[in-house]
Design a protein around this motif. Structure first.
Motif, PDB file in Angstrom:
ATOM      1  N   THR A 144       0.486  -1.689   0.167  1.00 17.82           N
ATOM      2  CA  THR A 144       0.165  -0.408   0.002  1.00 17.82           C
ATOM      3  C   THR A 144       0.394   1.372  -0.235  1.00 17.82           C
ATOM      4  N   ASN A 145       1.962   1.147   1.047  1.00 18.76           N
ATOM      5  CA  ASN A 145       3.203   2.363   0.814  1.00 18.76           C
ATOM      6  C   ASN A 145       3.668   2.217  -1.012  1.00 18.76           C
ATOM      7  N   MET A 146       3.584   1.816  -1.626  1.00 23.34           N
ATOM      8  CA  MET A 146       4.203   2.025  -2.547  1.00 23.34           C
ATOM      9  C   MET A 146       2.859   3.341  -3.617  1.00 23.34           C
ATOM     10  N   ALA A 147       1.717   2.862  -3.428  1.00 20.67           N
ATOM     11  CA  ALA A 147       1.645   3.556  -3.484  1.00 20.67           C
ATOM     12  C   ALA A 147       1.304   4.954  -2.806  1.00 20.67           C
ATOM     13  N   PHE A 148       0.810   4.966  -1.289  1.00 22.23           N
ATOM     14  CA  PHE A 148       0.609   6.407  -0.560  1.00 22.23           C
ATOM     15  C   PHE A 148       1.681   7.334  -0.729  1.00 22.23           C
ATOM     16  N   SER A 149       3.191   6.537  -0.426  1.00 17.57           N
ATOM     17  CA  SER A 149       3.892   7.230  -0.753  1.00 17.57           C
ATOM     18  C   SER A 149       4.348   8.302  -2.026  1.00 17.57           C
ATOM     19  N   SER A 150       4.053   7.970  -3.430  1.00 17.71           N
ATOM     20  CA  SER A 150       4.050   7.878  -4.076  1.00 17.71           C
ATOM     21  C   SER A 150       3.563   9.353  -5.070  1.00 17.71           C
ATOM     22  N   MET A 151       2.172   8.558  -4.770  1.00 21.80           N
ATOM     23  CA  MET A 151       1.194  10.071  -5.014  1.00 21.80           C
ATOM     24  C   MET A 151       1.314  11.034  -5.030  1.00 21.80           C
ATOM     25  N   PRO A 152       1.275  11.843  -3.035  1.00 23.22           N
ATOM     26  CA  PRO A 152       1.417  13.030  -3.286  1.00 23.22           C
ATOM     27  C   PRO A 152       2.385  13.692  -3.599  1.00 23.22           C
ATOM     28  N   VAL A 153       3.944  13.147  -3.570  1.00 20.09           N
ATOM     29  CA  VAL A 153       4.949  13.861  -4.249  1.00 20.09           C
ATOM     30  C   VAL A 153       5.030  13.974  -5.821  1.00 20.09           C
ATOM     31  N   PHE A 154       4.393  12.952  -6.206  1.00 21.70           N
ATOM     32  CA  PHE A 154       4.142  12.747  -7.632  1.00 21.70           C
ATOM     33  C   PHE A 154       3.260  13.916  -8.586  1.00 21.70           C
ATOM     34  N   LEU A 155       1.990  14.064  -7.984  1.00 26.78           N
ATOM     35  CA  LEU A 155       0.654  13.989  -8.426  1.00 26.78           C
ATOM     36  C   LEU A 155       0.969  15.615  -8.733  1.00 26.78           C
ATOM     37  N   PRO A 156       1.396  16.762  -8.701  1.00 28.10           N
ATOM     38  CA  PRO A 156       1.356  17.764  -9.029  1.00 28.10           C
ATOM     39  C   PRO A 156       2.119  17.138 -10.788  1.00 28.10           C
ATOM     40  N   THR A 157       3.140  16.590 -10.423  1.00 32.58           N
ATOM     41  CA  THR A 157       3.824  16.532 -11.371  1.00 32.58           C
ATOM     42  C   THR A 157       3.263  15.991 -12.608  1.00 32.58           C
ATOM     43  N   ILE A 158       2.676  14.856 -12.519  1.00 29.40           N
ATOM     44  CA  ILE A 158       1.762  14.080 -13.002  1.00 29.40           C
ATOM     45  C   ILE A 158       0.568  15.236 -13.703  1.00 29.40           C
ATOM     46  N   ILE A 159      -0.082  15.746 -12.884  1.00 33.58           N
ATOM     47  CA  ILE A 159      -1.148  16.875 -13.525  1.00 33.58           C
ATOM     48  C   ILE A 159      -0.027  18.015 -14.230  1.00 33.58           C
ATOM     49  N   HIS A 160       1.076  18.140 -14.361  1.00 35.86           N
ATOM     50  CA  HIS A 160       1.025  19.645 -15.014  1.00 35.86           C
ATOM     51  C   HIS A 160       1.367  18.814 -16.674  1.00 35.86           C
ATOM     52  N   GLU A 161       1.925  17.116 -16.202  1.00 36.88           N
ATOM     53  CA  GLU A 161       2.243  16.574 -17.812  1.00 36.88           C
ATOM     54  C   GLU A 161       1.010  16.114 -18.057  1.00 36.88           C
ATOM     55  N   MET A 162      -0.259  16.615 -17.960  1.00 32.97           N
ATOM     56  CA  MET A 162      -1.189  16.200 -18.804  1.00 32.97           C
ATOM     57  C   MET A 162      -1.230  17.582 -19.935  1.00 32.97           C
ATOM     58  N   GLY A 163      -0.749  18.734 -19.302  1.00 33.11           N
ATOM     59  CA  GLY A 163      -0.851  19.744 -20.214  1.00 33.11           C
ATOM     60  C   GLY A 163      -1.811  20.828 -19.428  1.00 33.11           C
ATOM     61  N   HIS A 164      -1.318  21.035 -18.391  1.00 29.46           N
ATOM     62  CA  HIS A 164      -1.737  22.391 -17.648  1.00 29.46           C
ATOM     63  C   HIS A 164      -0.375  23.165 -16.357  1.00 29.46           C
ATOM     64  N   THR A 165      -1.355  24.656 -17.183  1.00 30.93           N
ATOM     65  CA  THR A 165      -0.287  24.903 -16.266  1.00 30.93           C
ATOM     66  C   THR A 165       0.357  24.865 -15.062  1.00 30.93           C
ATOM     67  N   VAL A 166       1.465  25.344 -14.397  1.00 28.68           N
ATOM     68  CA  VAL A 166       2.056  24.972 -12.593  1.00 28.68           C
ATOM     69  C   VAL A 166       1.316  25.767 -12.220  1.00 28.68           C
ATOM     70  N   LEU A 167       0.485  26.492 -12.414  1.00 28.11           N
ATOM     71  CA  LEU A 167      -1.384  26.794 -11.780  1.00 28.11           C
ATOM     72  C   LEU A 167      -1.588  26.372 -11.253  1.00 28.11           C
ATOM     73  N   ILE A 168      -2.367  25.747 -11.862  1.00 25.79           N
ATOM     74  CA  ILE A 168      -3.278  24.836 -12.308  1.00 25.79           C
ATOM     75  C   ILE A 168      -2.822  24.090 -11.950  1.00 25.79           C
ATOM     76  N   SER A 169      -1.962  23.267 -11.962  1.00 26.42           N
ATOM     77  CA  SER A 169      -1.754  21.722 -11.588  1.00 26.42           C
ATOM     78  C   SER A 169      -1.867  21.820 -10.192  1.00 26.42           C
ATOM     79  N   GLN A 170      -1.401  23.162  -9.577  1.00 32.02           N
ATOM     80  CA  GLN A 170      -0.561  23.483  -8.083  1.00 32.02           C
ATOM     81  C   GLN A 170      -2.631  22.902  -7.184  1.00 32.02           C
ATOM     82  N   ALA A 171      -3.775  23.831  -8.283  1.00 28.38           N
ATOM     83  CA  ALA A 171      -5.236  23.704  -7.650  1.00 28.38           C
ATOM     84  C   ALA A 171      -5.975  23.109  -8.064  1.00 28.38           C
ATOM     85  N   LEU A 172      -5.256  21.538  -8.891  1.00 26.84           N
ATOM     86  CA  LEU A 172      -6.123  20.455  -9.350  1.00 26.84           C
ATOM     87  C   LEU A 172      -5.555  19.454  -8.482  1.00 26.84           C
ATOM     88  N   SER A 173      -4.706  19.394  -7.609  1.00 22.86           N
ATOM     89  CA  SER A 173      -3.987  18.294  -6.928  1.00 22.86           C
ATOM     90  C   SER A 173      -4.728  18.120  -5.535  1.00 22.86           C
TER      91      SER A 173
END
Length: 498
Positions: free
Chosen positions: A292-321
């Protein structure tokens, strides 16, 4: 203070003798017996409410600050940290991994809850991680940030024993909800970090300090201030809770007599420690925690980057996280409430593990199929809700199924020591060369959560067989959920919670 406590305990024994012996010798009526009750349901509820308001909410706040300080590096990364400190994908992964290496190596500190008075212990560790987290704002190189992350891991490792600490104040059938309130601070912290990062980045345009430095400072320094209050708010035991009256302290101790031996010392029993190390259930829950910790530890620290790679701006990526974690916060509390109400752990672990797996599987398939960004964003919700809920129930399940405080402390230390190795894998699941879909990482987390569901089934079957065979350890546990002390405790087989 010790003499005063001893006198109170003697008084309790006298009261209990009156209750057990007098009415029964005389063949008294039910109403007569009730006149000898040691405490009433209303008194018990009043004590529980005070612990909920004054203790559980405060330790949830501390955990929120702890999780905020460890996971806000994901927000700092896309706010300029990566460019200013020249962090390529490999260096960023090492910054994340360094935290968990020291975090794992110092998991043994969970046992210190049995040794060091809680108000001293909590004050020291909260102060330490607050100072270190704030110092990340002045890091000027990869090496400097790496050292600070190692020290932060040491500071936060000692705080992992909070669910074990809460078991000193709550019955086993009350513990999932309180652990849920505590763990739910993690998604709330991540949601708060993302929201705060949104405003800090907007504000940073008008300030001479880099946005990521301001982020570390604003989110780290509050821990230093709160540490001062820990000394006065955190009780070492129900007997030392300043907000309870003398009568309430007595009720707080009495209500746990069915599950804790009042004559037992708070020293480690090394025979029980060794017994816990040889029990299959300790390893099953630990490996469930690992995956479970494989997911629990990785999503919070990578989610802003994952959303940013979806094509959103840095500001929008922070908000959508923020929204996925805010919804997770609500669902975790509801799940913990139902788990306590139904007195069941396995069904909730299985359901939420499969829910999380479905979210990750959808994200992996969406990447393969080239679905749009908003479809992929929707897959984040079940993934996050699932693993946050699973973490909550696994922690509670581990504590529920250890028969003594020494076994609980050892079992919890094993859970953390083995389980926290999961982040060593999780923090390396999303390398830059897998962007923008990160199919490999998503598929790995999906497989891990399916395996957690399978292990939960195995553990349920194993514990069920032990219950039927009457192989539980003999201890102080009576009927679950009974508020009044109704009969002298007998040695009964410990009933494992399924």
């Amino acid at each position: 203070m010790e003499d005063h406590t001893a006198v109170e305990e003697e008084d309790e024994d006298v009261d209990e003798e009156k209750y057990h012996d007098t009415p029964r010798r005389r063949g008294a009526s039910v109403s007569t017996v009730q006149s000898y009750q040691l405490y009433t349901p209303d008194e018990e509820r009043a004590v529980v409410r005070k612990f909920d308001r004054r203790l559980v909410i405060f330790v949830a706040l501390l955990y929120m600050l702890s999780f905020l300080d460890r996971s806000n590096i994901g927000n700092a990364k896309i706010a300029g940290l990566q460019n200013d400190l020249n962090l390529d994908s490999s260096r960023y992964e090492w910054v994340l991994t360094a935290f968990y290496i020291s975090y794992i190596l110092f998991e043994w500190m969970s046992i210190l809850w049995e040794i060091i008075p809680a108000h001293i212990y909590v004050t020291v560790i909260v102060l330490s991680w607050g100072i270190i987290a704030s110092l990340q704002s002045v890091a000027t190189s990869f090496a400097g940030l790496l050292v600070l992350r190692i020290l932060l891991g040491i500071g936060e490792a000692g705080f992992t024993g909070i669910p074990f600490y809460l078991s000193f104040f709550f019955k086993r059938e009350e513990l999932a909800l309180r652990t849920g309130l505590f763990i739910s601070a993690a998604p709330l912290a991540t949601s708060f970090a993302s929201t705060l990062a949104y405003f800090i980045i907007k504000l940073g345009k008008y300030l001479p300090i880099a946005s990521w430095r301001l982020l570390f400072l604003v989110e780290g320094f509050p821990s230093v201030l709160v540490a001062v209050y820990c000394w006065h708010i955190i009780p070492d035991s129900p007997s030392t809770a300043k907000y309870l009256t003398k009568r309430e302290k007595k009720v707080a101790r009495l209500r746990l007599r069915k599950q804790k031996d009042p004559k037992a010392s708070h020293k480690l029993n090394f025979r029980e420690v060794l017994a816990t190390l040889s029990e299959p259930k300790s390893y099953l829950t630990a490996f469930m925690f690992f995956f479970t910790n494989m997911a629990f530890s990785s999503m919070p620290v990578f989610l802003p980057t994952i959303i940013h790679e979806m094509g959103h701006t840095v500001l929008i990526s922070q908000a959508l996280s923020a929204p996925p974690y805010l919804l997770s916060f609500i669902i975790v509390i509801f799940t913990a409430y139902l788990s306590d109400k139904l007195q069941n752990r396995s069904y909730f672990v299985i359901f939420h593990a499969l829910l999380s797996a479905s979210g990750y599987a959808f994200l992996a398939l969406a990447g393969r199929m080239g679905l749009g960004a908003w479809w992929r964003y929707a897959g984040i919700y079940p993934a996050a809700i699932g693993f946050f809920s699973v973490i909550t129930i696994i922690i509670t399940w581990t504590i529920n199924n250890q028969e003594s405080e020494s076994k609980q402390g050892t079992g919890f230390a094993m859970l953390q020591l083995i389980g926290q190795c999961g982040p060593l894998v999780g923090t390396r699941l999303y390398p830059e060369n897998d962007a923008p879909f990160y199919v490999t990482g998503m598929a790995a987390c999906a497989g891990a959560m399916v395996f957690v569901a399978c292990l939960s089934v195995v553990l349920r079957v194993y514990l069920g067989r032990k219950n039927r065979a009457g192989q539980g350890e003999y201890g102080m546990l009576g009927d679950e959920g009974v508020g009044l002390v109704g009969s002298r405790e007998k040695s009964e087989p410990f009933k494992y919670m399924l």
